[in-house]
Every structure is written in C-alpha cells, then in structure tokens.
Design an enzyme around this catalytic site. Structure first.
Site, PDB file in Angstrom:
ATOM      1  N   ASN A  68      -1.769   2.564   9.181  1.00 31.32           N
ATOM      2  CA  ASN A  68      -1.530   4.001   9.308  1.00 31.32           C
ATOM      3  C   ASN A  68      -2.170   4.738   8.148  1.00 31.32           C
ATOM      4  O   ASN A  68      -2.300   4.210   7.039  1.00 31.32           O
ATOM      5  CB  ASN A  68      -0.029   4.304   9.356  1.00 31.32           C
ATOM      6  CG  ASN A  68       0.569   4.482   7.972  1.00 31.32           C
ATOM      7  OD1 ASN A  68       0.472   5.563   7.377  1.00 31.32           O
ATOM      8  ND2 ASN A  68       1.167   3.423   7.443  1.00 31.32           N
ATOM      9  N   GLY A  71      -0.820  10.299   5.862  1.00 30.89           N
ATOM     10  CA  GLY A  71      -1.145  11.266   4.800  1.00 30.89           C
ATOM     11  C   GLY A  71       0.018  12.193   4.466  1.00 30.89           C
ATOM     12  O   GLY A  71      -0.179  13.347   4.118  1.00 30.89           O
ATOM     13  N   CYS A 129       2.865   5.802  -1.778  1.00 31.47           N
ATOM     14  CA  CYS A 129       2.120   6.154  -0.564  1.00 31.47           C
ATOM     15  C   CYS A 129       0.639   5.839  -0.759  1.00 31.47           C
ATOM     16  O   CYS A 129       0.005   6.376  -1.657  1.00 31.47           O
ATOM     17  CB  CYS A 129       2.273   7.624  -0.198  1.00 31.47           C
ATOM     18  SG  CYS A 129       1.209   8.042   1.200  1.00 31.47           S
ATOM     19  N   ILE A 191       8.835  -3.618   0.788  1.00 33.48           N
ATOM     20  CA  ILE A 191       7.640  -3.098   0.132  1.00 33.48           C
ATOM     21  C   ILE A 191       7.054  -1.973   0.986  1.00 33.48           C
ATOM     22  O   ILE A 191       7.315  -1.907   2.191  1.00 33.48           O
ATOM     23  CB  ILE A 191       6.570  -4.215  -0.046  1.00 33.48           C
ATOM     24  CG1 ILE A 191       6.148  -4.789   1.297  1.00 33.48           C
ATOM     25  CG2 ILE A 191       7.023  -5.264  -0.976  1.00 33.48           C
ATOM     26  CD1 ILE A 191       5.010  -5.825   1.238  1.00 33.48           C
ATOM     27  N   GLY A 265      10.413  -1.102  10.471  1.00 32.64           N
ATOM     28  CA  GLY A 265       9.346  -0.121  10.336  1.00 32.64           C
ATOM     29  C   GLY A 265       8.529  -0.041  11.598  1.00 32.64           C
ATOM     30  O   GLY A 265       9.011   0.426  12.634  1.00 32.64           O
TER      31      GLY A 265
HETATM   32  O1  RRO Z   1       2.403   9.230   5.122  1.00 31.35           O
HETATM   33  C1  RRO Z   1       1.777   8.170   4.936  1.00 31.35           C
HETATM   34  O2  RRO Z   1       0.576   8.054   5.165  1.00 31.35           O
HETATM   35  C2  RRO Z   1       2.446   6.982   4.381  1.00 31.35           C
HETATM   36  C3  RRO Z   1       3.349   7.009   3.324  1.00 31.35           C
HETATM   37 BR1  RRO Z   1       3.948   8.601   2.556  1.00 31.35          BR
HETATM   38  C4  RRO Z   1       3.846   5.786   2.791  1.00 31.35           C
HETATM   39  O3  RRO Z   1       4.634   5.729   1.845  1.00 31.35           O
HETATM   40  N1  RRO Z   1       3.414   4.627   3.361  1.00 31.35           N
HETATM   41  C5  RRO Z   1       2.560   4.617   4.382  1.00 31.35           C
HETATM   42  O4  RRO Z   1       2.209   3.539   4.860  1.00 31.35           O
HETATM   43  N2  RRO Z   1       2.080   5.787   4.900  1.00 31.35           N
END
Ligand code: RRO
Length: 304
Positions: A68, A71, A129, A191, A265
């Site tokens: 993913n 953002g 992130c 994690i 998740g």
């Molecule tokens: O929003 C994201 O792209 C994102 C976040 Br904040 C995060 O902590 N972990 C992730 O895999 N995507």
C-alpha cells in the site's frame, strides 16, 4: 477467559484488535459485526489537517502480500473528533484506540491531546509510516523517538496509556523502542509495513503511483513474530503484535511470542469478518485445550 491488560487503565475484553489503516475508522466495518465485540478498534492515523494521500494506484496485491501507498489520507483531527468518533460511539460501547501521525513534535502533541480529550481509550503514536515524507523520521532515531514520546507523555499526564508503533527496516528497532519506553510510552505496536515496491515489467515502470509502498500480509509474519519476541524479552512492556494474521493459529503464535493483543490488518481487506471470527475461534481453541485464561499463553513460547 479472553480479557487482557494492555497497560495502565487499559483492559481489553479480548486480544483481537484491528490494525490502524486497514479498518478505516471502524464505521466502514460496522455492517459486518458488532464493533464492541472486538478487543479494540485502532483507527486510521490522524494528522492535524486533512490529507488527500498519494496518487493512485495505491494498492497492489502480490503473492507475498499487499503493497500500500495510501500516504496518510485522513480527514484531519477536527473532523475525526467532531464527527467520526461520535458516530463510532453511537454504534455501541466500542473500545477505540486513536492513532496519531505528524511531521513535528508539536503536531503529534496536538493531535494526541485532541483525541485523548475526545475520549479514546488509548493512543498509538505512529512513528513508522513508510509512505510520506518524514513518516519514519521519528521511528528511525532513538533520540527523536524519545523526544516526541516525552512531549506527548507530558501533555497527556501520567496515566494515559499510549503505545508507540514502529517498523523494523532502516532502524535499530529495539534501540528506538527502548528509548520510547524510557520516555514514557506504556507499550509498543509491532510491526508497521515493510518497505517494498512492485514493477510493471512491460511498461518498465513502478506499479504504485507513489513508486514505493509498505508490504503487509504473509511475507511479513515471521519478521513480525521475531520483532514481538525480541521486544517482549528485552523490554517486558505490553505489545500489540501484527503482521500477516489470518488465523487463530496466527493469533496464538503472536501471544506465545509475547504480544498481549494481536491486530488484523490486510487480512480483513479480503475477509471483512476476520476479526470477529478470530475472537470466536480463539475462545473455542482455548476451551478445547483447557486454557482457563488467555494470559497464561503470553510470552510462553519455549526456545528449544
Ligand atoms: O497511510 C499510509 O500510507 C500508511 C501508513 Br500512515 C502506515 O503507517 N503504514 C502503511 O503501511 N501505510
């Protein structure tokens, strides 16, 4: 039989929670089950101002798991506090854990305080992130992790539970975790996704609109179990474990490695009822094995 203690003033009715991000703000999943039946709902990370997120495509499925690059799209703390949390509360007695993101210490403090005042049961400080500028800044440096953690602790007062969420690539995650715990975090979430990308070979181009992304799913489960096991042994703090959880067996593996709660998740993307099925399946598995209390299992994995 299923209740777990995730730190000061934070008892969950069972150890199954949702991982930040994949469950949106919880409301999206309300049609699939009673949110109050889950250990907790961890909402999508929130920033001070609304964010539109990264350009599409933002999700790519690979055989190893999902990439993913959302953002940090979110409506901003104002809307979350005024509209989303009240709507979530209107669905029942949901245990909500707020997730906080930001680019500066001040932003983390402000968002944390607003969510705490709005009545969330606990907070998760997302220092990891992978998909935005400065997203991993605080989670890659023990001094910065300590600085932001201390500032949030001072602003929230002594008793408010909050966990720090870390990734394990590009940092010495145990050093960062230790610094955060010493600075006042009551626990850890382990994690976050691992950095990754996918290639469109025909077009000789990166597949995600943002280029790189974060990998979740089956490939990261052994890495996540290792991180939870290490942190439990070294730091003895409450941990929410996550990474590739799709079965009761996975939940048990994380508990045995030292997690006190386990988050689902990307598994819920394919199967929205997953979290509820895991609560029921865990209850049945414990009954079958004669385990009176799920806490008997936490950290009990034998090393040889
Ligand atoms: O929003 C994201 O792209 C994102 C976040 Br904040 C995060 O902590 N972990 C992730 O895999 N995507």
């Amino acid at each position: 039989r299923l209740a777990v203690d995730l730190g000061p003033n934070l008892i969950l009715k069972n150890p199954v929670v949702t991982a930040s991000g994949t469950f949106g703000f919880g409301l999206e999943y309300a049609p699939f089950g009673d949110l109050a039946a889950l250990g907790a709902v961890v909402i999508k990370s929130v920033t001070r101002h609304p964010r539109r997120g990264n350009p599409p495509p933002r999700l790519v499925e690979t055989p190893a798991g999902v990439l993913n690059s959302i953002g940090l799209e979110n409506p901003g703390v104002e809307k979350v506090v005024k509209e989303i949390l009240p709507a979530l509360r209107a669905t029942g007695k949901v245990t909500v854990i707020g997730s906080v993101a930001g680019e500066t210490v001040e932003e983390y403090v402000e968002v944390a305080c607003r969510l705490a005042e709005a009545g969330v049961a606990a907070l998760e400080l997302n220092l990891s992130c992978p998909n935005v500028k400065a997203g991993t800044l605080f989670g890659h440096d023990p001094l910065l992790a300590a600085q932001v953690t201390r500032a949030v602790r001072e602003a929230l007062g002594d008793d408010f539970p909050f966990l720090v969420k870390l990734g394990v690539v590009g940092n010495d995650f145990l050093a960062v975790a230790r610094a955060a715990v010493e600075a006042g975090a009551t626990g850890l979430s382990l994690i976050n996704t691992l950095p990754g990308l996918a290639v469109d070979v025909k077009r000789r181009k990166l597949l995600l609109g943002h280029g790189t992304g974060g990998l979740s799913g089956p490939a990261i489960k052994p890495v996540a179990l290792w991180a939870v096991w290490r942190a439990h042994r070294e730091l003895q703090v409450p941990i929410i474990g996550m990474g590739g959880v799709v079965s009761v067996e996975d939940v048990l593996a994380f508990l045995l490695c030292g997690a006190r709660a386990v988050a689902v998740g990307s598994g819920t993307l394919a199967f929205p009822r997953l979290a509820w099925e895991l609560v029921e399946g865990l209850e049945q598995a414990l009954a079958k094995e004669g385990v009176e209390d799920v806490r008997e299992l936490i950290g009990m994995v034998a090393e040889k």
